[in-house]
Design a protein around this motif. Structure first.
Motif, PDB file in Angstrom:
ATOM      1  N   LYS A  86       0.829  -1.198   0.000  1.00 51.92           N
ATOM      2  CA  LYS A  86       0.000   0.000   0.000  1.00 51.92           C
ATOM      3  C   LYS A  86       0.868   1.254   0.000  1.00 51.92           C
ATOM      4  O   LYS A  86       1.777   1.394   0.805  1.00 51.92           O
ATOM      5  N   GLN A  87       0.574   2.152  -0.927  1.00 52.75           N
ATOM      6  CA  GLN A  87       1.321   3.391  -1.028  1.00 52.75           C
ATOM      7  C   GLN A  87       0.786   4.417  -0.026  1.00 52.75           C
ATOM      8  O   GLN A  87      -0.422   4.504   0.183  1.00 52.75           O
TER       9      GLN A  87
ATOM     10  N   THR B 126      -0.668   7.705   1.526  1.00 55.38           N
ATOM     11  CA  THR B 126      -1.539   8.742   0.972  1.00 55.38           C
ATOM     12  C   THR B 126      -1.184  10.087   1.590  1.00 55.38           C
ATOM     13  O   THR B 126      -0.800  10.170   2.759  1.00 55.38           O
TER      14      THR B 126
ATOM     15  N   CYS C 210      -2.330  13.517   3.047  1.00 56.15           N
ATOM     16  CA  CYS C 210      -3.540  14.074   3.654  1.00 56.15           C
ATOM     17  C   CYS C 210      -3.685  15.540   3.257  1.00 56.15           C
ATOM     18  O   CYS C 210      -2.810  16.365   3.536  1.00 56.15           O
TER      19      CYS C 210
ATOM     20  N   GLY D 125      -4.494   8.561   8.083  1.00 57.43           N
ATOM     21  CA  GLY D 125      -4.794   7.852   6.849  1.00 57.43           C
ATOM     22  C   GLY D 125      -3.744   6.855   6.433  1.00 57.43           C
ATOM     23  O   GLY D 125      -3.895   6.191   5.407  1.00 57.43           O
ATOM     24  N   ASN D 126      -2.659   6.718   7.213  1.00 53.60           N
ATOM     25  CA  ASN D 126      -1.573   5.805   6.856  1.00 53.60           C
ATOM     26  C   ASN D 126      -1.185   4.896   8.026  1.00 53.60           C
ATOM     27  O   ASN D 126      -0.030   4.496   8.138  1.00 53.60           O
TER      28      ASN D 126
ATOM     29  N   GLU E 167     -10.901   3.659   6.422  1.00 55.06           N
ATOM     30  CA  GLU E 167     -10.064   4.458   5.526  1.00 55.06           C
ATOM     31  C   GLU E 167      -9.111   5.363   6.284  1.00 55.06           C
ATOM     32  O   GLU E 167      -7.928   5.470   5.934  1.00 55.06           O
TER      33      GLU E 167
END
Length: 732
Positions: free
Chosen positions: A466-467, A469, A471, A541-542, A597
């Motif tokens: 997963k890359q 993201t 924010c 988000g990560n 998410e």
């Protein structure tokens, strides 16, 4: 009327006196005449060519304008006897040589309006004309199309024969492409000006300074300068040298090693600038300012004063910087025709441009202010106190001995000053800790790595593709800004350089740390709460995830939390506890996509808890707190406002990650280690695991990325200061 204007001869004021006959009659007023053209030319030459360095400046600029990539300069007697410059530029056409040294002859200017768009160094056509009126001038030139070179001699702006009786026309000769200009016997016909120069060495020093300035600025142009008759070269700069290498050659490695790239631009004021400035490690007694405006070396007292004031907050008293600044301004905003030697220029919006430049310099220095050189002291266990070493410290971290990089001999300098003991700081973790001196019952149970009895961590980490993201939520950015605005600088620095001493009280969650020569007690529960909240904002988000296998039923977990709350609060009239479970469960399930998410909190449609967020690797929060955490997500999270939702959720998550408070270890029943009461095996194992995590995971994380806010001042207490203790001992 005439009688009324007669003057009384007896009056003491206004008496008409007769001219003394011995002095003869008064001379009539002199008539205004035009000066002789030769006098005019010499006056003009004296304004433009004040010293040999000014003649060389004009010749260098003409050579660079001609597209030269190599300049060779030869000097004798400071330029008064000989000043020769040879370039490899375009050369001069044979047809242009007769008027080359006449005043106001140029290939760069046609109309007065062209002054508003000057893009070259020379433009008035006065340099060679002025030189020819006060020196013997010889020009040897060859263009690419010419089959041979042409040599011409000039005197007073006109072609002159090399020897009496010969023709004054240019003579063909052998030569390479480019132009060689030889100036001999400068000021030979202005003896008062020639006698004003004090020494040839002083004039040569000015020439070297000028050549060095243009050598630094003129990228792609090679420079060499030497005295006639000497084999060694005073200045030698290759054409492929970078700007930093050119500064190193001209001004030395001391300044070249401490340079910062600088850029500033503003469309409103119509300028852009670049250059190199020295950082706070470098300072000299006088400011060195290499200033170029539209590629012309000029002076500006306003810019120099503003730069010195900007550096005043970064350098010690009496220290000055090195600055190379190339400023390009829209030619329409610059008046270059205000000084005979073009040493000064005027431009619009000078104050605004200087302000922008100084703001950028201040910002550039602030970014690298932590790279200053400080005196540091390292202690090896069981060794004598070594001499202090000058070590460049790039970050505000404690200097240790393990893994310390080798310092090159060229940068190592020792001093004979022995530091006072009250300034020494223990920085080696292998040294005996202060907690080993406590009685057995009061010692923290944190083992050392050498003991090999750490509880094993069975957590298995799986990495995904997963890359991360980026924010872009304004609410999260606002929350981050609030943390920065509430930052306490001194406390943040203390955590950044601290050395962990040990856990003092697991029940009250208190640990001891050393910051410099001070000892602090820290409420690590409070600090953990703030740290994990900041991690939540930073990694929003990560997050990683802690996955459950088998999965947990959300309703069962909420029921456990409700049962605990019911036991604490007791029965409440007209309050249905089962409804609480249903309401919170529905809230979490309905928002499961957002929770997954943003927070990696995964809940299935059927109400199973699949995973919870992972905030820090190497530490798993107490799962006994999980039911309470999930229950509080219902009433304690503001689900109706985005910013309030993120803030309250991350606060609850941080509270869940705070290490739990453990009961104090049992006190011994008597003297000696044999009388220590055994505690529950599960609690003892958790105590060892938690102490290890606090020392080797959590506090190192504080050191790396904690922004200490003002609220943490309540949780940090200074209990000892080495300097203060020394003063107490001295009085005893």
């Amino acid at each position: 009327m005439a009688d009324s204007m007669d003057i009384d001869s007896t009056a003491t004021r206004g008496v008409k006196r007769k001219v003394d006959e011995a002095q003869g009659p008064a001379e009539p007023p002199r008539r205004i005449k035009a000066l002789d053209q030769d006098v005019v030319n010499k006056i003009a030459a004296g304004e433009i060519i004040v010293a040999p360095v000014h003649a060389l400046k004009e010749l260098i600029e003409n050579a660079v304008d001609a597209g030269s990539t190599s300049l060779e300069i030869l000097v004798k007697d400071g330029g008064l006897k000989l000043l020769q410059i040879t370039d490899n530029g375009h050369g001069i056409n044979r047809e242009d040589l007769p008027i080359l040294c006449e005043r106001f002859t140029t290939s760069k200017l046609k109309a007065f309006e062209d002054l508003t768009s000057i893009g070259t160094y020379g433009f008035r056509g006065e340099a060679l004309a002025s030189i020819s009126h006060i020196a013997h001038l010889t020009v040897t030139t060859k263009t690419k199309e010419s089959s041979c070179a042409w040599r011409a001699h000039y005197a007073s702006g006109k072609l002159s024969p090399a020897k009496p009786g010969q023709s004054a026309d240019p003579k063909p000769c052998a030569g390479r492409q480019g132009t060689q200009i030889t100036v001999e016997d400068l000021f030979y016909n202005v003896p008062t000006r020639r006698r004003a120069f004090r020494s040839a060495s002083e004039e040569y020093a000015k020439i070297l300074d000028l050549v060095g300035r243009y050598a630094v600025h003129s990228a792609g142009v090679a420079f060499s300068c030497k005295k006639q008759g000497e084999s060694s070269v005073s200045v030698s700069v290759p054409s492929n040298s970078s700007t930093v290498d050119r500064i190193r050659i001209i001004h030395g490695g001391a300044v070249a090693n401490e340079l910062i790239r600088f850029e500033a631009a503003n469309e409103r004021w119509g300028f852009n600038s670049e250059g190199w400035i020295s950082n706070a490690n470098y300072n000299v007694k006088r400011t060195v300012l290499l200033l170029f405006i539209n590629h012309r070396s000029v002076e500006s007292s306003s810019i120099k004063k503003a730069v010195e004031q900007t550096y005043a907050t970064f350098l010690p008293k009496g220290g000055h910087p090195f600055v190379y600044l190339s400023l390009e301004i829209d030619p329409a905003r610059v008046d270059v025709n205000v000084h005979p030697t073009k040493r000064e220029v005027n431009f619009l919006n000078e104050d605004e441009i200087i302000e922008v430049i100084c703001d950028e310099i201040r910002a550039s220095l602030g970014k690298v202010d932590t790279s200053r050189t400080f005196m540091t002291q390292s202690l090896l266990p069981g060794m004598k106190v070594p001499e202090a070493i000058m070590t460049p410290i790039k970050d505000a971290t404690t200097v240790g001995t393990a893994g310390e990089p080798e310092i090159p001999n060229s940068t190592r300098r020792t001093t004979t000053h022995k530091p006072y003991e009250n300034n020494l700081v223990r920085t080696d973790a292998r040294v005996r800790k202060i907690t080993s001196m406590l009685p057995p019952g009061q010692r923290p149970s944190s083992p050392t790595k050498a003991q090999g009895d750490f509880p094993s961590d069975d957590t298995e980490y799986v990495y995904t593709d997963k890359q991360p993201t980026v924010c872009r939520l304004t609410t999260v950015k606002a929350l981050r800004a609030e943390v920065r605005e509430n930052m306490h600088n001194e406390l943040t620095d203390t955590f950044a350089i601290h050395t962990f001493v040990g856990v003092v009280d697991e029940r009250r969650r208190i640990a001891a740390i050393q910051g410099g020569v001070k000892l602090f007690l820290v409420d690590y529960g409070m600090v953990c709460n703030e740290y994990f909240y900041q991690v939540g904002l930073t990694d929003f988000g990560n997050f990683g995830s802690i996955r459950f296998n088998p999965v947990l039923n959300l309703r069962d977990l909420l029921s456990v939390a409700v049962a605990y709350e019911k036991r604490i609060a007791g029965e409440i009239e007209n309050f249905d506890w089962d409804t609480v479970v249903t309401i919170v469960e529905e809230q979490l399930i309905s928002r499961r996509e957002m929770l997954s998410e943003y927070f990696s909190l995964e809940i299935s449609e059927s109400g199973d808890l699949l995973s919870i967020p992972l905030l820090i690797k190497g530490y798993t929060p107490s799962l006994a707190k999980l039911p309470q955490f999930l229950l509080r997500l219902g009433p304690h999270v503001d689900w109706n406002d985005e910013k309030g939702c993120f803030h309250t959720f991350l606060r609850e998550l941080a509270s869940f990650y705070v290490p739990e408070a453990l009961p104090s270890p049992p006190a011994p029943t008597g003297d000696g280690d044999a009388n220590v009461v055994e505690e529950d095996e599960e609690i003892a194992m958790r105590r060892k695991q938690l102490n290890r995590t606090i020392e080797h995971t959590i506090f190192p994380a504080f050191k790396a990325r904690l922004v200490a806010t003002r609220g943490l001042l309540k949780g940090v207490i200074e209990v000892a200061n080495l300097k203060g203790l020394y003063r107490v001992f001295e009085r005893c």
